[in-house]
Structure formats: structure tokens, C-alpha cells
Design a protein around this motif. Structure first.
Motif, PDB file in Angstrom:
ATOM      1  N   GLN A   1      -6.660  -5.699  -0.796  1.00  0.00           N
ATOM      2  CA  GLN A   1      -6.233  -5.725   0.599  1.00  0.00           C
ATOM      3  C   GLN A   1      -7.231  -5.064   1.548  1.00  0.00           C
ATOM      4  O   GLN A   1      -7.107  -5.187   2.755  1.00  0.00           O
ATOM      5  CB  GLN A   1      -4.847  -5.094   0.735  1.00  0.00           C
ATOM      6  CG  GLN A   1      -3.774  -5.979   0.112  1.00  0.00           C
ATOM      7  CD  GLN A   1      -2.404  -5.349   0.083  1.00  0.00           C
ATOM      8  OE1 GLN A   1      -1.941  -4.900  -0.963  1.00  0.00           O
ATOM      9  NE2 GLN A   1      -1.732  -5.301   1.220  1.00  0.00           N
TER      10      GLN A   1
ATOM     11  N   HIS B   1      -2.653  -4.415  -9.328  1.00  0.00           N
ATOM     12  CA  HIS B   1      -1.953  -4.460  -8.035  1.00  0.00           C
ATOM     13  C   HIS B   1      -2.119  -5.864  -7.446  1.00  0.00           C
ATOM     14  O   HIS B   1      -2.994  -6.104  -6.625  1.00  0.00           O
ATOM     15  CB  HIS B   1      -2.517  -3.391  -7.093  1.00  0.00           C
ATOM     16  CG  HIS B   1      -1.693  -3.173  -5.853  1.00  0.00           C
ATOM     17  ND1 HIS B   1      -1.329  -1.923  -5.402  1.00  0.00           N
ATOM     18  CD2 HIS B   1      -1.157  -4.043  -4.973  1.00  0.00           C
ATOM     19  CE1 HIS B   1      -0.617  -2.039  -4.297  1.00  0.00           C
ATOM     20  NE2 HIS B   1      -0.498  -3.319  -4.012  1.00  0.00           N
ATOM     21  N   PHE B   2      -1.301  -6.810  -7.885  1.00  0.00           N
ATOM     22  CA  PHE B   2      -1.291  -8.173  -7.335  1.00  0.00           C
ATOM     23  C   PHE B   2      -2.666  -8.843  -7.397  1.00  0.00           C
ATOM     24  O   PHE B   2      -3.026  -9.584  -6.473  1.00  0.00           O
ATOM     25  CB  PHE B   2      -0.838  -8.167  -5.865  1.00  0.00           C
ATOM     26  CG  PHE B   2       0.514  -7.555  -5.569  1.00  0.00           C
ATOM     27  CD1 PHE B   2       1.456  -7.365  -6.566  1.00  0.00           C
ATOM     28  CD2 PHE B   2       0.860  -7.201  -4.266  1.00  0.00           C
ATOM     29  CE1 PHE B   2       2.708  -6.819  -6.275  1.00  0.00           C
ATOM     30  CE2 PHE B   2       2.109  -6.659  -3.966  1.00  0.00           C
ATOM     31  CZ  PHE B   2       3.021  -6.461  -4.968  1.00  0.00           C
TER      32      PHE B   2
ATOM     33  N   ASN C   1       1.760  -2.567 -10.282  1.00  0.00           N
ATOM     34  CA  ASN C   1       2.327  -2.307  -8.970  1.00  0.00           C
ATOM     35  C   ASN C   1       3.628  -3.071  -8.762  1.00  0.00           C
ATOM     36  O   ASN C   1       3.710  -4.272  -9.037  1.00  0.00           O
ATOM     37  CB  ASN C   1       1.335  -2.733  -7.878  1.00  0.00           C
ATOM     38  CG  ASN C   1       1.828  -2.365  -6.490  1.00  0.00           C
ATOM     39  OD1 ASN C   1       1.958  -1.179  -6.197  1.00  0.00           O
ATOM     40  ND2 ASN C   1       2.117  -3.354  -5.666  1.00  0.00           N
ATOM     41  N   GLU C   2       4.636  -2.364  -8.267  1.00  0.00           N
ATOM     42  CA  GLU C   2       5.909  -2.994  -7.878  1.00  0.00           C
ATOM     43  C   GLU C   2       6.334  -4.070  -8.869  1.00  0.00           C
ATOM     44  O   GLU C   2       6.632  -5.210  -8.494  1.00  0.00           O
ATOM     45  CB  GLU C   2       5.813  -3.578  -6.469  1.00  0.00           C
ATOM     46  CG  GLU C   2       5.703  -2.509  -5.408  1.00  0.00           C
ATOM     47  CD  GLU C   2       5.862  -3.032  -3.996  1.00  0.00           C
ATOM     48  OE1 GLU C   2       5.663  -4.231  -3.772  1.00  0.00           O
ATOM     49  OE2 GLU C   2       6.195  -2.232  -3.109  1.00  0.00           O
TER      50      GLU C   2
ATOM     51  N   ASN D   1       9.225  -6.347  -8.055  1.00  0.00           N
ATOM     52  CA  ASN D   1       9.305  -7.184  -6.847  1.00  0.00           C
ATOM     53  C   ASN D   1       9.566  -8.643  -7.173  1.00  0.00           C
ATOM     54  O   ASN D   1      10.028  -9.408  -6.335  1.00  0.00           O
ATOM     55  CB  ASN D   1       8.007  -7.081  -6.051  1.00  0.00           C
ATOM     56  CG  ASN D   1       8.276  -6.609  -4.643  1.00  0.00           C
ATOM     57  OD1 ASN D   1       9.425  -6.574  -4.224  1.00  0.00           O
ATOM     58  ND2 ASN D   1       7.244  -6.263  -3.925  1.00  0.00           N
TER      59      ASN D   1
ATOM     60  N   TYR E   1      10.145   1.401   1.613  1.00  0.00           N
ATOM     61  CA  TYR E   1      10.016   0.941   2.990  1.00  0.00           C
ATOM     62  C   TYR E   1      11.374   0.779   3.660  1.00  0.00           C
ATOM     63  O   TYR E   1      11.512   0.951   4.847  1.00  0.00           O
ATOM     64  CB  TYR E   1       9.299  -0.420   3.045  1.00  0.00           C
ATOM     65  CG  TYR E   1       7.860  -0.349   2.615  1.00  0.00           C
ATOM     66  CD1 TYR E   1       6.858  -0.074   3.535  1.00  0.00           C
ATOM     67  CD2 TYR E   1       7.502  -0.522   1.282  1.00  0.00           C
ATOM     68  CE1 TYR E   1       5.531   0.014   3.148  1.00  0.00           C
ATOM     69  CE2 TYR E   1       6.173  -0.439   0.883  1.00  0.00           C
ATOM     70  CZ  TYR E   1       5.194  -0.165   1.817  1.00  0.00           C
ATOM     71  OH  TYR E   1       3.890  -0.062   1.426  1.00  0.00           O
TER      72      TYR E   1
ATOM     73  N   TRP F   1      12.183  -5.574   8.478  1.00  0.00           N
ATOM     74  CA  TRP F   1      12.390  -4.581   7.415  1.00  0.00           C
ATOM     75  C   TRP F   1      13.297  -3.481   7.956  1.00  0.00           C
ATOM     76  O   TRP F   1      13.008  -2.871   8.996  1.00  0.00           O
ATOM     77  CB  TRP F   1      11.040  -4.012   6.936  1.00  0.00           C
ATOM     78  CG  TRP F   1      10.212  -5.016   6.175  1.00  0.00           C
ATOM     79  CD1 TRP F   1      10.329  -6.370   6.223  1.00  0.00           C
ATOM     80  CD2 TRP F   1       9.150  -4.743   5.239  1.00  0.00           C
ATOM     81  NE1 TRP F   1       9.411  -6.960   5.380  1.00  0.00           N
ATOM     82  CE2 TRP F   1       8.679  -5.989   4.768  1.00  0.00           C
ATOM     83  CE3 TRP F   1       8.551  -3.578   4.754  1.00  0.00           C
ATOM     84  CZ2 TRP F   1       7.634  -6.107   3.838  1.00  0.00           C
ATOM     85  CZ3 TRP F   1       7.514  -3.689   3.835  1.00  0.00           C
ATOM     86  CH2 TRP F   1       7.072  -4.941   3.381  1.00  0.00           C
TER      87      TRP F   1
ATOM     88  N   GLU G   1       3.872   4.806  -1.799  1.00  0.00           N
ATOM     89  CA  GLU G   1       3.809   3.948  -0.613  1.00  0.00           C
ATOM     90  C   GLU G   1       5.020   4.227   0.249  1.00  0.00           C
ATOM     91  O   GLU G   1       6.137   4.333  -0.260  1.00  0.00           O
ATOM     92  CB  GLU G   1       3.855   2.447  -0.965  1.00  0.00           C
ATOM     93  CG  GLU G   1       2.630   1.915  -1.605  1.00  0.00           C
ATOM     94  CD  GLU G   1       2.680   0.409  -1.837  1.00  0.00           C
ATOM     95  OE1 GLU G   1       3.344  -0.301  -1.046  1.00  0.00           O
ATOM     96  OE2 GLU G   1       2.064  -0.049  -2.810  1.00  0.00           O
TER      97      GLU G   1
ATOM     98  N   ALA H   1       0.129  -7.744   2.363  1.00  0.00           N
ATOM     99  CA  ALA H   1       0.322  -8.477   1.108  1.00  0.00           C
ATOM    100  C   ALA H   1       1.229  -9.681   1.308  1.00  0.00           C
ATOM    101  O   ALA H   1       0.953 -10.765   0.793  1.00  0.00           O
ATOM    102  CB  ALA H   1       0.909  -7.562   0.041  1.00  0.00           C
ATOM    103  N   SER H   2       2.307  -9.511   2.057  1.00  0.00           N
ATOM    104  CA  SER H   2       3.261 -10.620   2.153  1.00  0.00           C
ATOM    105  C   SER H   2       2.794 -11.701   3.118  1.00  0.00           C
ATOM    106  O   SER H   2       3.027 -12.872   2.879  1.00  0.00           O
ATOM    107  CB  SER H   2       4.648 -10.105   2.554  1.00  0.00           C
ATOM    108  OG  SER H   2       4.586  -9.366   3.749  1.00  0.00           O
TER     109      SER H   2
ATOM    110  N   LYS I   1      -0.302  -6.940  11.084  1.00  0.00           N
ATOM    111  CA  LYS I   1       0.768  -6.056  10.620  1.00  0.00           C
ATOM    112  C   LYS I   1       0.085  -4.772  10.153  1.00  0.00           C
ATOM    113  O   LYS I   1      -0.317  -4.650   8.992  1.00  0.00           O
ATOM    114  CB  LYS I   1       1.547  -6.718   9.478  1.00  0.00           C
ATOM    115  CG  LYS I   1       2.809  -5.951   9.085  1.00  0.00           C
ATOM    116  CD  LYS I   1       3.566  -6.617   7.933  1.00  0.00           C
ATOM    117  CE  LYS I   1       4.891  -5.917   7.666  1.00  0.00           C
ATOM    118  NZ  LYS I   1       5.577  -6.406   6.461  1.00  0.00           N
TER     119      LYS I   1
ATOM    120  N   TYR J   1      -0.596  -0.707   9.433  1.00  0.00           N
ATOM    121  CA  TYR J   1       0.067   0.478   8.887  1.00  0.00           C
ATOM    122  C   TYR J   1      -0.713   1.763   9.127  1.00  0.00           C
ATOM    123  O   TYR J   1      -0.221   2.854   8.893  1.00  0.00           O
ATOM    124  CB  TYR J   1       0.233   0.324   7.365  1.00  0.00           C
ATOM    125  CG  TYR J   1       1.339  -0.607   6.929  1.00  0.00           C
ATOM    126  CD1 TYR J   1       2.620  -0.133   6.669  1.00  0.00           C
ATOM    127  CD2 TYR J   1       1.101  -1.970   6.763  1.00  0.00           C
ATOM    128  CE1 TYR J   1       3.639  -0.985   6.249  1.00  0.00           C
ATOM    129  CE2 TYR J   1       2.111  -2.833   6.342  1.00  0.00           C
ATOM    130  CZ  TYR J   1       3.371  -2.328   6.087  1.00  0.00           C
ATOM    131  OH  TYR J   1       4.377  -3.166   5.675  1.00  0.00           O
TER     132      TYR J   1
END
Ligand code: P53
Length: 479
Positions: free
Chosen positions: A21, A133-134, A178-179, A182, A316, A351, A377, A433-434, A440, A442
Motif C-alpha cells: 500500500q 498482508h494481502f 493479516n486480518e 476478513n 476500526y 464505517w 491498526e 486496501a478496499s 481515503k 489516514y
């Protein structure tokens, strides 16, 4: 100023990112193509597309990220100025094993992370590293079907072993996948592809494929934990779950039971990682659904022997669900069974903002898994406006962090949760990521780049930069 609670000495304040990312440099120094490299840009509400390989004329934001690959020395200085004690990133699997099935690693890729970790350490910042991680090598998706294939376990463990060995004196805190949970939203192809490298057809049983892939990942994780501890017994190797607690809409018993099942379905991954065994309800569920799972007795031994040292998690938002009248099975399905929470606000991306949910989740995990926790995170994706003088007045972000850090501190100071550290997500602006958007944002650090990769990529401090610096300097007391 809000008064918080001082966090204990040695608490790991920092920031978090993932290689794909922010690094960019997607095809340099021998790097192979990863899943993230074939995902196009989406928009708020418009999903990303996956192309069959890298195609001319498509926009792939992960190809440039925020150009961290070339600019990390400048960024590390800013992290140090904020007072970071640690920095969570991931190792791009495709820099080390470009296709994923090689037997020898790519030295140029290994050297990049040596240099990055040395630079961080020279500032007194310890790297915290996620292995996957993805960003599975795309070749492993095409040639092996990703984690639908048991062979992936060997590829992952080889990758893990090589990097554990190489960085054994530079990295103490690791996470495997990671996650991992999900992908419970298995009806959406993105989580399945991002987490497990699954590309399924209309005739495939998506849900069974998700459980099977997750099982292979959990076995791979357990083997990696054992390999890591053999290489350096001081390693702390954690799991990483996306923690979004799911509440019942009302006190109606069917709502409460549905929420319980929803929590079971989202967090059984953590049960296996932390407790070393499948929860009782799950084999019953497989049976009822007629899933023919490849789970061997040897796998179950491996899971027992490879439990994690701590629970890494993202937080989140929270979710809400409700029961269906007359339904005794409570087959919660994500995201179809989510309903709105009338009591909380939402971000521009929908969210749900719920600081109390963080404290609730920390208590829930402490009671269930009995392990130290690490918030790896947390953060607020928002549209930022850069003023003519270069400043960004992100008071909405400060207020999100203030409320969440206070809830975290209450969980530690008042509820006794054992917490290792706190690394806000996207501490420097990066690709979402999404959605694949840059918009977007952060970060505490603004990056001058738009969704199409136009801009100077110059870095500048937002108002939240000074605020977080003061939080760290006061050990979490001055919020
Ligand atoms: P973005 C969904 C729900 C919660 C966390 O997300 C999620 C996702 C998947 O997007 O992902 C984590 O960028 C993930 C990061 C990601 C971050 O949350 O979609 O570990 O890679 O960037 C924020 O706004």
C-alpha cells in the motif's frame, strides 16, 4: 485537553502500514507481481477490479503507492520526530520470492528490508513485521489456485523461515496472516482473493473454499510459529485478526443468539491461533453444511503445537445483527445479516465509529484467549483538505484518535488488559486496501499524490502529527 491514563514503560507507540500500500517500486530489483499489482483503482462505493495479469491502459495504484521504496529515509525521520518506538510494516513476499515457488530467495529484496530495518533501528524504532498482508505472489494464484492448494503451506513456511533467519537480530515482533478473518465475507470476491489468493467460478462452493483455505493458512501459521521460535526463542509471533465486534440489535433472544453466532463465525480463526484447536460448534457446522474438509489428524497436532504469543488486531468499527424469526440454525452470513446501528455515527465510507467497542472487544478477547494484545491498526479514513499554506486541519481525525485511545487506556488501566502497543493505521497517507484510493487518507503525514498517481509525492505534517507527538511524549496522558 483530555486527560488519559499513562501507559506502562516500554509500551510500543508507533504506526502501521503494509508493503503493497505504500512502497511502490512494484517491478524493481527483481520483485514479482503480487495480487495487489493486478487490482485496479476503485472509488468510494465502487469496488476494485482484478485483471488477468497487468494490463495496458488500466490504473494500478499499488504500483506507485506513496513511493516509500525510494523515500523511506525521509519518512523514518518524521516517524522518529513523532516519537515512534515501533513501526509495523509487511515484507512483500514477491520481493523475496518473486513467483513464490522458487527455492532460493532474491537477494536484492532481502537487502531492501535489511536497509529499511537498519534505518528504523538507527532512529530507535523497532520494526514490527507482518509476513502476509494481502500480497500473495500472483503466480501462486494462477499456477496453484492460491490457498485452495495444500502446497501453499510449504511455500509460505519457506518464505517465513528465510525472513525469520535473515532478520532474527533486527525484528522481535512478527505476525503471520493479516486480518485472516476478513474473508468471512466470502460472498465478495475481494476478501477471498486478498487473503487467500482464491479466484472462484460460479459453480464453486465459495464458503467451503474459504474454510479450507483458512485451514491451510492456520496450519501454515502454526508451522511458521514453530520455525520462528526455533530460530530465535525471543521472537514474539502473533496472529492478526480484524476485530469488529458484532452486537445484537435488541435484547430479543433471537438477536442475541444471532450475534453470538456472528462472533463465533468471525473469530474462530482466533480460537485456533490462540487456543490451538477448533471450537466445538465448527465441525458441527461443516457436517450440517455437507462440507468435505481436508483436515488431518497431523494438522490438528500442528495447530496445537503452534499457538501464537500474542493477539495482533485491527479495530476500526463495530457491527450489528439481528435474528430471523423461526430460524434455529442462526447461519449468520456476512455482510447480508448486518443492520445499521442507530446509536453511532459513520465515516464517509460508512464505517461505524464506536470507541467503546474497542474497550468491549479488548475485554472480550482477554477473557477468551488469555494472551497479550497488540493494537496494530486503528484509524480514521477521511477526505483531507490541504490549505494554501500546506497545512491540513484534521480535527476529525484527532477526535477519532482521542476517543479510541482513551477507550484503549481504560481497557488497560481499569480492566487490566495486557497490551503491548498501539500502531495507528496508515500513519503516512497510502493507498486504501478496499477501494484503491489515495483520497481515503489516514495519515498524520500528508502525501501530495492523487488517485491516479499524479502529484509531487512531497510529505507534510497534518495537525494530527503534533497531537500524536504529544500523546506519545506524555505516555498517553495528554490526549
Ligand atoms: P481501507 C475491511 C475492514 C476492516 C479492515 O482499510 C480492513 C478491511 C479491508 O479493507 O483492512 C485493514 O484501506 C487492512 C489494511 C487496510 C486498513 O484496514 O480499506 O489491514 O490493509 O488498509 C484500512 O480503508
Amino acid at each position: 485537553m483530555t486527560k488519559g491514563y499513562k501507559m506502562p514503560k516500554g509500551f510500543l507507540w508507533g504506526g502501521a502500514v503494509a508493503a503493497h500500500q505504500l512502497e511502490g517500486g512494484w517491478d524493481v530489483d527483481g520483485k514479482g507481481v503480487s495480487i495487489a499489482d493486478v487490482m485496479t483503482a476503485g472509488r468510494n462505493g465502487v469496488p476494485r477490479k482484478v485483471t488477468d495479469g497487468v494490463k495496458e491502459g488500466e490504473v494500478y495504484p499499488n504500483h506507485w503507492g506513496n513511493d516509500f521504496y525510494h523515500r523511506y529515509p525521509e519518512d523514518d525521520k518524521l516517524f522518529a520526530e513523532m516519537g515512534f518506538k515501533c513501526f509495523r510494516t509487511s515484507i512483500a513476499w514477491t520481493r523475496i520470492f518473486p513467483n513464490g515457488d522458487e527455492t532460493a530467495p532474491n537477494e536484492a529484496g532481502l537487502k531492501f528490508y535489511d536497509d529499511l530495518f537498519d534505518d528504523l533501528l538507527s532512529h530507535g524504532i523497532q520494526p514490527v513485521v507482518t509476513l502476509s498482508h494481502f500480497e500473495i505472489p500472483y503466480h501462486l494464484v494462477k499456477a496453484y489456485g492460491g490457498f485452495s492448494n495444500r502446497k501453499m503451506i510449504d511455500f509460505f513456511v519457506r518464505f517465513a523461515t528465510v525472513v525469520f533467519d535473515r532478520y532474527k537480530d533486527k525484528v522481535k515482533y512478527w505476525m503471520t496472516f493479516n486480518e485472516i478473518n476478513n474473508q468471512t465475507a466470502w460472498s465478495d470476491p475481494h476478501p477471498l482473493l486478498q487473503n487467500s489468493g482464491l479466484q472462484l467460478g460460479a459453480d464453486d462452493n465459495w464458503e467451503q473454499a474459504m474454510y479450507q483455505a483458512a485451514h491451510y493458512e492456520l496450519v501454515a501459521s502454526a508451522l511458521a510459529v514453530q520455525a520462528g521460535h526455533a530460530i530465535n526463542p525471543d521472537f514474539q509471533i502473533g496472529c492478526m485478526v480484524a476485530m469488529c465486534p458484532i452486537y445484537p440489535l435488541t435484547a430479543k433472544p433471537a438477536d442475541v443468539m444471532m450475534a453470538e453466532r456472528a462472533m463465533q463465525k468471525r473469530y474462530w480463526f482466533g480460537d485456533v491461533h490462540c487456543l490451538g484447536e477448533y471450537p466445538k460448534w465448527l465441525p458441527k457446522y461443516f457436517e450440517r453444511k455437507g462440507f468435505d474438509m481436508d483436515i488431518t489428524a497431523a494438522d490438528l497436532e500442528t495447530l496445537k503445537a503452534g499457538t501464537v504469543d500474542y493477539v495482533g488486531f485491527s479495530y476500526y468499527m463495530s457491527f450489528v445483527t439481528k435474528g430471523r424469526d423461526g430460524d434455529q440454525e442462526y447461519d449468520f452470513k456476512e455482510p447480508d445479516d448486518f443492520v445499521e446501528n442507530p446509536y453511532v455515527e459513520k465515516s464517509d465510507w460508512g464505517w461505524q465509529i464506536d470507541p467503546t467497542g474497542l474497550r468491549y472487544a479488548m475485554n472480550w478477547m482477554q477473557d477468551r484467549w488469555h494472551l497479550p494484545q497488540f493494537i496494530v491498526e486503528n484509524g480514521f479514513g477521511a477526505y483531507d483538505k490541504k490549505e494554501a499554506d500546506g497545512s491540513v486541519h484534521d480535527d476529525y481525525r484527532i477526535s477519532y484518535f482521542r476517543d479510541h485511545i482513551l477507550a484503549m487506556e481504560e481497557a488497560v488501566a481499569l480492566d487490566g488488559v495486557d497490551l503491548i502497543g498501539y500502531t495507528p493505521w496508515g500513519c503516512i497517507d497510502l493507498v486504501s486496501a478496499s477501494t484503491g484510493e489515495m483520497a481515503k487518507r489516514y495519515g498524520f503525514i500528508y502525501v501530495d499524490a492523487d488517485d491516479n498517481g499524479h502529484g509531487s509525492f512531497d510529505r507534510s505534517k497534518k495537525d494530527s502529527f503534533d497531537w500524536f507527538q504529544q500523546v506519545i511524549a506524555s505516555d498517553g496522558e495528554d490526549l
